[in-house]
Design a protein around this motif. Sequence first.
Motif, PDB file in Angstrom:
ATOM      1  N   THR A 110       0.846  -1.193   0.000  1.00 40.31           N
ATOM      2  CA  THR A 110       0.000   0.000   0.000  1.00 40.31           C
ATOM      3  C   THR A 110       0.877   1.236   0.000  1.00 40.31           C
ATOM      4  O   THR A 110       1.973   1.230   0.573  1.00 40.31           O
ATOM      5  CB  THR A 110      -0.919   0.106   1.245  1.00 40.31           C
ATOM      6  N   LEU A 111       0.385   2.256  -0.672  1.00 40.50           N
ATOM      7  CA  LEU A 111       1.099   3.535  -0.670  1.00 40.50           C
ATOM      8  C   LEU A 111       0.109   4.620  -0.278  1.00 40.50           C
ATOM      9  O   LEU A 111      -0.969   4.723  -0.878  1.00 40.50           O
ATOM     10  CB  LEU A 111       1.683   3.798  -2.069  1.00 40.50           C
ATOM     11  N   ASN A 112       0.441   5.360   0.764  1.00 42.65           N
ATOM     12  CA  ASN A 112      -0.379   6.496   1.187  1.00 42.65           C
ATOM     13  C   ASN A 112       0.373   7.761   0.876  1.00 42.65           C
ATOM     14  O   ASN A 112       1.580   7.830   1.105  1.00 42.65           O
ATOM     15  CB  ASN A 112      -0.587   6.468   2.709  1.00 42.65           C
ATOM     16  N   SER A 113      -0.350   8.761   0.385  1.00 41.04           N
ATOM     17  CA  SER A 113       0.379   9.981   0.073  1.00 41.04           C
ATOM     18  C   SER A 113      -0.524  11.198   0.170  1.00 41.04           C
ATOM     19  O   SER A 113      -1.737  11.110  -0.052  1.00 41.04           O
ATOM     20  CB  SER A 113       0.988   9.877  -1.329  1.00 41.04           C
ATOM     21  N   LYS A 137       1.457  15.670   5.244  1.00 42.02           N
ATOM     22  CA  LYS A 137       2.114  15.773   3.948  1.00 42.02           C
ATOM     23  C   LYS A 137       3.265  14.773   3.857  1.00 42.02           C
ATOM     24  O   LYS A 137       4.072  14.661   4.780  1.00 42.02           O
ATOM     25  CB  LYS A 137       2.656  17.189   3.760  1.00 42.02           C
ATOM     26  N   GLY A 138       3.317  14.046   2.750  1.00 42.97           N
ATOM     27  CA  GLY A 138       4.394  13.079   2.571  1.00 42.97           C
ATOM     28  C   GLY A 138       3.851  11.749   2.092  1.00 42.97           C
ATOM     29  O   GLY A 138       2.708  11.672   1.632  1.00 42.97           O
ATOM     30  N   THR A 139       4.688  10.743   2.195  1.00 37.35           N
ATOM     31  CA  THR A 139       4.319   9.440   1.639  1.00 37.35           C
ATOM     32  C   THR A 139       4.693   8.325   2.616  1.00 37.35           C
ATOM     33  O   THR A 139       5.724   8.394   3.281  1.00 37.35           O
ATOM     34  CB  THR A 139       5.074   9.225   0.296  1.00 37.35           C
ATOM     35  N   ILE A 140       3.811   7.339   2.709  1.00 37.57           N
ATOM     36  CA  ILE A 140       4.119   6.154   3.499  1.00 37.57           C
ATOM     37  C   ILE A 140       3.983   4.950   2.578  1.00 37.57           C
ATOM     38  O   ILE A 140       2.909   4.731   2.004  1.00 37.57           O
ATOM     39  CB  ILE A 140       3.142   5.982   4.685  1.00 37.57           C
TER      40      ILE A 140
END
Length: 595
Positions: A110-113, A137-140
């Motif tokens: 999974t990518l959260n952004s 703000k950013g990406t996990i």
Amino acid sequence: MSQIHILPENLANQIAAGEVVERPASVVKELLENALDAGATNISVLIEQAGLQRIRIVDNGHGISKEDLPKALQRHATSKIKTVDDLFAINSFGFRGEALPSIASVSHFTLNSRTKGADEGWEINEKGTIKPASLKKGTIVDVQDLFYNTPARRKFLKSTRVEQTHIEDAVVRLALSYPQVTVTLSFDGKQKRHLNAAQGDLLDDMLPRLNAVMGKDFSTNAVPITQTRDDMQLFGWTSLPTHNFGNSRKQYLYINNRPVKDRVLLGALKQAYHDLLAKSRYPMAVLFLEMPPHMLDVNVHPTKAEVRFKNSSAVYGFIYGAVRYVLEQHSTTVSHSTAQTAVKAFQVPPQMNFIQANQVAEQVHTFTPRTQNMTVNQAEGFSLPPVLTRKGEETEPTSEEIKHPLGAAVGQVHGTFIVAQTEDGMILVDQHAAHERLMYEKLKSQVMNNTVGTQRLLMPEVVELSDREIDVLVEREEELKKFGLEVEQFGAQAVQIRSIPQLLGDTNAKALLLDVVEDLLEMKTNTSLTDRLEDTLSTIACHGSIRANRRLSLEEMNALLRQMEQTPNSAQCNHGRPTYIELKVADIEKLFGRR
Ligand code: ADP
Ligand code: MG
């Protein structure tokens, strides 16, 4: 019937993953690079079960918009280049658009952004499903069950320890080139690394991070490099030969701030130390090479670990020359840690108090030696406090004499070590190691200038050898002649030695030849000519040098010290061991509790 078909997208991604995602550390590397490309200043890497269960990377970079999310997971989709020209002026890590789709095809992903100013964040999984997500703000990026659908890959993985080491290496390798970014790494909930962002001047602010990664005394035992040639620049640190490592893992090389394991650079570094270190020891180095992007091609390797240079011999020559130059500039510097270790060794063991020491001394004195000429020391194996033997007059060295960098000799201990007094301390020289270095450098310069003197043996020495040994000698006859070692075959099973290098003086020629032969046999056929020459020279030098246990006059000792001061690389012998250590008066005072 048609036989050829286009592979389904997922299979194509898995095939690409074969190249890009070799092991958990490769995932970490790709995701970290993405975070750095996104301008993150804070990145944390959380690893569970060496990355097989989970790799989670959180960054505060610019994020990905909702609209772009599906594209991020498509192959050949990137925000980093647009045209073929961009390919040769790259200043990002990524550009192939392969990492995310590859990783997503071999894991639960999974990518959260969330981008700056966006009202909310979004999540996408490996199936392409998008839903709202709450995050800053950013990406996990969260990668779970890596290789669950490619069991063959799992089988190739090594132990947890080894995989963790690879991950840590990938993290520090990138962290070293981004000192202004805070990076943390944890394994199974335990923090392994916390590298704080540095502010201000790059070179100085690198030091804490450098020492955290390379070992706490690296920066005091390494020489800084800043060299320029044509449009190439090199800066960084390389260890003093006396501060070496058991493998090549602590060699971090970068081209335009991109970590590489490039053979040209690694080879040049190795060659720069080849006659300063034993075969099994490695220099430690952090080196950044900067050059115009059009002079290299970074698109020759799927993970970009290797590059191709337009002119690789110029690059090799530059790195070799630059490292060699700084090492020679510091050739009389011994690593600081060597002296520190010495100081520690000098300390009186705490359980030995003064009275005990006296008792030991008394026992020694009441013992009657069996042999008249044998000293108490030899007869009983007691280690007495060393006795200084001074030949010649008992005069204090003058204030002029002690001005020399290596000072004025005051005596010799155990027939092996020279003690010298300097202006602000004392020097202890290993006479054999030091002389070996001198002989080596002298022989080497004679060979280079074609001025090797030879001494003919009055009685040519005949040495019996095996066929293999004779073969290798005959093969190398011409080379050896250049060193002043002349041999010729003598009957079927022997050779005779006609001359040896003049420098060696009175030497056991047979023992010398046997050692050289052994050396030649050990060398691999692909050993380069220079390596071969220097190996052999080193063996020859060892034979010509003053042995331990030879008494020297003060004059001889001083002569040796003066020669050392003039000889390049004299701070270590050909095997990378120090040839001398220095103790400052301040250190000595500390030992006695005066400071
Ligand atoms: P590449 O890095 O070669 O472009 P990737 O598959 O690694 O390809 O990533 C695809 C794209 O997704 C990138 O070009 C970038 O636009 C976006 N991206 C990936 N990771 C991040 C991140 N951590 N932050 C912001 N954007 C990202
Ligand atoms: Mg990428």
